[in-house]
Design an enzyme around this catalytic site. Sequence first.
Site, mmCIF file in Angstrom:
data_model
loop_
_atom_site.group_PDB
_atom_site.id
_atom_site.type_symbol
_atom_site.label_atom_id
_atom_site.label_comp_id
_atom_site.label_asym_id
_atom_site.label_seq_id
_atom_site.Cartn_x
_atom_site.Cartn_y
_atom_site.Cartn_z
ATOM 1 C CD GLU A 1 10.543 59.201 35.701
ATOM 2 O OE1 GLU A 1 11.008 60.050 34.884
ATOM 3 O OE2 GLU A 1 10.994 57.686 35.633
ATOM 4 C CB CYS B 1 13.563 59.996 31.706
ATOM 5 S SG CYS B 1 13.457 58.783 33.177
ATOM 6 C CE LYS C 1 -0.833 53.276 25.561
ATOM 7 N NZ LYS C 1 0.173 53.139 24.602
ATOM 8 C CD GLU D 1 13.606 63.173 28.195
ATOM 9 O OE1 GLU D 1 12.365 63.451 27.634
ATOM 10 O OE2 GLU D 1 13.986 62.593 29.040
#
Length: 489
Positions: free
Chosen positions: A255, A289, A179, A387
Site C-alpha cells: 500500500e 496517503c 518492523k 506525493e
Amino acid sequence: MGENEDDKHVLDHGLGSTIRKGKTFETIDPRTEEVLARVAEGDKEDVDLAVKAARHAFDNGPWPRLPGVERRRILLKFADLIDENVEELAAIDTLDAGNLYAFAKGQYIHGAASAIRFYAGAADKIHGETLKMARELQGYTLIEPVGVAGLITPWNFPSTMFALKVGPALAAGCTVVVKPAEQTPLSALYFAHLAKKAGVPDGVINVVTGYGATAGAAISSHMDIDMISFTGSTVTGHRIMQAAATSNLKSVCLELGGKSPFIIFKDVDLEKIVPLALLGCLYNQGQICVAGSRVFVQEEIYDEFLVKLEEQLKKWVVGDPFDSNVHQGPQVDKKQYDKVLSYIELGKKQGATLFSGGKAFSDRKGYYIEPTIFTDVKDDMAIATDEIFGPVMSVMKFKTVEEVIKRANCTKYGLAAGVMTNDLNIANTVSRSIKAGTIWINCYFAFDDDLPVGGYKMSGFGKDMGMDALQKYLKTKSVATPIYNSPWL
C-alpha cells in the site's frame, strides 16, 4: 521508555533476545525537536533471531493449531487491553508521531481495538469448500495460514497500521515479525506488551525496531519469511518487491503513495464541501496517503470556492497536538519538514500562485508548517504530480466531466478519489471512470473496518481493512481422493 536495560531488548516475547550489538537510536519529539527516547537499533542479526522465534512458534507452537474460537478469545482480550490503555497509547503517538492527541484518544486507539475485534470475529470462520468434481473424485480445500509474515508499518498512523496488519495476520493463524517505522517505534513495543498480557503465546508477535535500510531490508529478503505486507513510499515498495523476488519469491502486499483527486462539481453546497476539502488535504498535517491534495473545482464555482476556502483557513489552528483546539500539529521529523518546504519553494519556482501559507513557523520550536494553498497549478507541476505528504493543496479549475476524469487519471498513482456532486449520473460516471482503489462520494476519509482499502497503478496492490485483508495471510490447499470402486483405485 527511558535509557535503561529494557531499551536494549527486541520485544519479541518469544526468546527475549537482546539487540546483539547493543546499539540504540534516538526517536525525536516533533513538537520540540528534543530526544524523546533511545530505542534498540536492530539489524540483520536481530531480524534473524526474531524470525527464528516466529518460525519456531509457527512450526511447533500452539497459535496456528488453536481452534479459531480460542484465537478469537485471546484477540478480544487484546482489544480490551488496548481500550483500557487508550490514554497511554494516545500520548505515545502524539509524542512520537505528532498525531493530534484528541484524535488519537478519541479515534485512532479505539479504532485499533475495533480492527482487532473485527478480525477476531473472523478467526473461527475460516474454512474451505467441498467440491463436486467432474471425475470420480472427492475434492475439498483447506484454508491455512501462510506462515511467518513480515509486517513493515509507516510512521503517520503508528497504532492504526499496527492493528490493521497484526489483526488479520493473527486471526489467520500466522506469526509475525513487525518492523515499525524508525520515526515512530514506541507504540508497537507497547502493543506487543499488551498482546503478551492478553495471552498471545511467545514468539507469535516479534517487534524489531530499527532502520528500513537494515532491519526492513533484512525482513524483505529473509528466506524464512513467507509474505510481506508493507505500507509506505512507492520507492521503498519497489525495493521490497525486488528483495522478495530475488530471495524466496515470498508474496508481497503493498500500500504505497497517492496523489488523490478531490473533485467538486458546480451543484454542491460549498458551505459543506469547502471544510471537507480542507480536511481532506490537511488532515494529520497532510501526512496521509489518501490525502485529497489535487482539488479540482468546476469553473462556475471556482471563485466562490476560493473565497470560502480563505474563510475556513482563518479558523484553522496550527500548534501543539496536545491542545484540543489545534487542527494541525508538526510534521513527523526534520527530513519530512525539509521535504515539504522544498516542494513549496518548487511550486513557487514553477509558476504556481501562492494563495496562502507557504512557510514554516519560525517563532517556535518544532516542525510546524503553515497550511499552504496554491492556485494556477498546471497538471505537470511537481506539486501536482508528486506525493508531498504535507499540508500543501493544489487548486485547479475544470470545465467538463470528461476533462476532469482525464486529468484526475493523469497520475502514476491510484489510491483514492473524492467526488462531490448531487447529480447521481455524474457520481456514477466519475466513480466508475477514476482509476483508484477507493472512491468517496460526498464524503472523505470514510474508512470502516469492513471497507477494503488499497491501490491501483503505482499505489500498490493488495488490501488493508475488510475481509480482503485477511486473505493475504491465508493460502488454499486442494485435496483430492478417489471415490470407492472408482478407476483410480
